[in-house]
Write an enzyme that holds these catalytic residues in place. Structure first.
Site, short mmCIF file in Angstrom:
data_model
loop_
_atom_site.label_atom_id
_atom_site.label_comp_id
_atom_site.label_asym_id
_atom_site.label_seq_id
_atom_site.Cartn_x
_atom_site.Cartn_y
_atom_site.Cartn_z
N SER A 127 -5.66 23.53 3.85
CA SER A 127 -5.81 24.86 3.19
C SER A 127 -4.20 25.34 3.20
O SER A 127 -3.60 25.02 4.22
CB SER A 127 -6.44 25.69 3.52
OG SER A 127 -7.87 25.48 3.04
N HIS A 165 -5.99 32.83 1.93
CA HIS A 165 -7.24 33.02 2.83
C HIS A 165 -7.02 32.23 4.04
O HIS A 165 -7.86 32.37 4.99
CB HIS A 165 -8.37 31.95 1.79
CG HIS A 165 -8.40 30.54 2.05
ND1 HIS A 165 -7.62 29.84 1.06
CD2 HIS A 165 -8.48 29.62 2.94
CE1 HIS A 165 -7.66 28.57 1.32
NE2 HIS A 165 -8.20 28.52 2.71
N ASP A 195 -4.63 33.35 -4.49
CA ASP A 195 -4.69 32.52 -3.20
C ASP A 195 -3.42 32.30 -2.81
O ASP A 195 -3.03 31.12 -2.59
CB ASP A 195 -5.84 31.75 -3.01
CG ASP A 195 -6.37 31.37 -1.66
OD1 ASP A 195 -5.70 32.05 -0.77
OD2 ASP A 195 -6.95 30.46 -1.41
#
EC number: 3.4.21.-
Length: 327
Positions: free
Chosen positions: A270, A88, A173
């Site tokens: 992230s 992502h 992911d």
């Protein structure tokens, strides 16, 4: 978060269930490093070579409109030449609507497959900074030497899991990046051990370590990368607790950690890794990749903590090994 160094001058092959893994040595991985070319004085007045407690931490940078490369995510070195991060991180738009106009239950995670950067954009607009403690020089936070900013390398190839093929809702992911060159000559850099090389088991309730340069609203960095790497210890949670906290099913490859109002990974963290410390070998194993969770600003404002959902690296062993061995 913090730092240490090791210089590697060779390429190593490791056998994994009959498969050789390039650029990886299970005796050298997961060890902290020391910067030997410069010295710093700490708050207590002690002078010495700074150590890098997370030498596998990397910065994923994307070229912005002004031409600067901005830190958008973290990542983890897993060999002399390969990095794991989150899929992502390469998403152009967030909060897409499903047909009918309703947002899904996972905080607007729904996406279309064409909403990520193109392959060309990933290769030409993205770089990886390795061996860094800092994102920039800023004396207030201990970032005083250019060598603390690490070395920036281009990406030669990459592979993305099925994250975008399943509308960003069903896990996968994960991205693996291959760097244009190895980290042999990069001071302060080393790679984390893979959890299947050798195999490592984590007991329920064990702690893991998170690292990155994400935003820190509590210190005034609401929407900006923090100058110095930060390291956090997080408690793991069962998948059952994780699902209960979210009130819905979670991806098949989830690895969950507890959220706290004043201690959590935030925007910009992230793609960074979660590592497990193996006491008998004094090494760090990457267990998961930071994926999604509650907004840090909202947590500080009093929102009820849920669970941080991360991507379990152990569920992607074949994906990782196959890519590395194509190098």
């Amino acid at each position: 978060m913090r730092p240490r160094i090791i210089v590697f001058l060779f390429q190593v092959l490791v056998v994994i269930k009959g498969t050789k893994l390039k650029y990886y040595n299970d005796e050298l991985c997961g060890r902290q490093s020391t910067y030997t070319s410069f010295m710093l004085t700490d708050a207590a007045g002690n002078t010495g070579n700074p150590t890098h407690l997370a030498p596998w931490a990397v910065q994923i940078r994307v070229k912005a409109r002004k031409g600067d490369f901005e830190v958008i995510c973290g990542g983890t070195l897993i060999t002399l030449k390969h990095v794991l991060t989150a899929a992502h991180c390469f998403q152009k738009h967030f909060g897409a609507k499903k047909e009918g106009g309703e947002e899904n239950s996972m905080s607007g995670r729904y996406c279309e497959s064409n909403q990520r950067f193109t392959d060309s954009e990933i290769l030409t607009r993205t770089v990886v900074t390795v061996g860094a403690m800092c994102t920039r020089l800023e004396q207030k936070y201990g970032c005083v030497n250019e060598k603390q900013n690490g070395k920036t390398l281009k990406i030669s190839r990459f592979a993305i899991g099925d994250f975008y093929k399943t509308h960003c809702e069903q896990g996968n992911d994960i991205v693996i990046l291959e760097l244009e060159s190895t980290i042999d000559d990069v001071e302060g850099a080393n790679y984390a051990c893979l959890p299947f090389l050798p195999e490592v088991n984590i007991q329920s309730g064990a702690n893991v370590t998170s690292f990155g340069w994400g935003s820190d609203p509590g210190k005034g960095f609401d929407n900006a990368a923090f100058p110095m790497i930060q390291v956090l210890t997080l408690a793991t949670e069962t998948l059952a607790t994780c699902e209960e906290n979210w009130g819905t099913s979670i991806p098949f490859d989830s690895f969950c950690t507890a959220e706290e109002e004043d201690k959590n990974v935030c925007s910009g963290d992230s793609g960074g890794g979660l590592t497990f410390h193996q006491s008998d070998s004094a090494r760090e194993f990457i267990i998961a990749i930071v994926s999604y969770g509650s907004d840090c600003v909202q947590l500080i404002g009093g929102s009820e903590p849920r669970s941080q959902i991360n991507t379990d690296v152990r569920k992607h062993q074949k994906f990782i090994v196959n890519f590395i061995n194509q190098a």
